[in-house]
Scaffold this active site. Sequence first.
Site, mmCIF file in Angstrom:
data_model
loop_
_atom_site.group_PDB
_atom_site.id
_atom_site.type_symbol
_atom_site.label_atom_id
_atom_site.label_comp_id
_atom_site.label_asym_id
_atom_site.label_seq_id
_atom_site.Cartn_x
_atom_site.Cartn_y
_atom_site.Cartn_z
ATOM 1 N N SER A 147 12.409 -37.184 20.223
ATOM 2 C CA SER A 147 12.699 -35.874 20.983
ATOM 3 C C SER A 147 11.546 -35.223 21.353
ATOM 4 O O SER A 147 10.358 -35.598 21.028
ATOM 5 C CB SER A 147 13.464 -34.975 20.018
ATOM 6 O OG SER A 147 13.638 -33.772 20.578
ATOM 7 N N TYR A 160 13.206 -30.532 12.000
ATOM 8 C CA TYR A 160 13.636 -31.810 12.810
ATOM 9 C C TYR A 160 12.481 -32.072 13.753
ATOM 10 O O TYR A 160 12.308 -33.171 13.816
ATOM 11 C CB TYR A 160 14.732 -31.082 13.621
ATOM 12 C CG TYR A 160 15.304 -31.959 14.710
ATOM 13 C CD1 TYR A 160 16.102 -33.054 14.539
ATOM 14 C CD2 TYR A 160 14.877 -31.892 15.896
ATOM 15 C CE1 TYR A 160 16.558 -33.870 15.490
ATOM 16 C CE2 TYR A 160 15.167 -32.577 16.880
ATOM 17 C CZ TYR A 160 16.240 -33.609 16.729
ATOM 18 O OH TYR A 160 16.535 -34.381 17.779
#
Length: 266
Positions: A147, A160
Amino acid sequence: MNQNWLALEGKTVIVTGGASGIGRHVADALLAVGANAVIADMNVETGSELEGAYCVQCNVTDKNSVQAMADAVVAKFGRIDALVNNAGINLPRLLVDVAGEKPQYELDEESFGKMFAVNVKGVFLCAQACARQMLKQGGGVIVNMSSESGKEGSQGQSAYSATKGAVDSFTRSWAKELGKYHIRVLACAPGIMEATGLRTAAYNEALAYTRGCKPEDLSTDYSKVIPMGRDGKLDEVGDLVAYLVSDRASYIAGTTVNISGGKSRG
């Protein structure tokens, strides 16, 4: 583009978390070019099919479940040509709830553990099980789903982001370990994407609190943050992954390919 250009007909590609979200679009892209797409997901039944994709139930955080998944794929198709390590979880959390209004959105051991179990341990377990099979057959490809937050950081998503930073490091290290055995390891890092259907009201509430706004005020004016002026399309991620697992990308390894409309740094 001629779909045969990728030469993926008959290749067997596992997509973890492939029953929904980005994973579903990746599986669809693979099916469209003739690959045997395998959806490995908690929410499917082994031996069933989902719109043409063979399904195997799998809990990526459990070693025995992962090995059983890999064994089932080999029993069905004889080999594993590629793994797309897509399964992931994101729980927006602040390091410290400074306002003290919603302590449930402060990072704790439970939320930390869930994200690292799926996003880091799951990536390791699936890569290990599939790499063992790839070694037996003389090669393969592992694509880890990263990501842009793994490179940039993200307010309210520190844990995350840390998991995706770990994914990038796994990618670089495994490429060095496995390249000599004709196994390519690489990653792709989506930026802001169109809605996946997995973004619930509860997720939006948590994210908004960590960003200091109301859910309805979460920005969708992409012209201010994305050079291309729009969000990414899930099919664009699917197309990228199909290319990366193909031999057309045969010299790409050990790197994370951004797909973020120019927003992320390389």
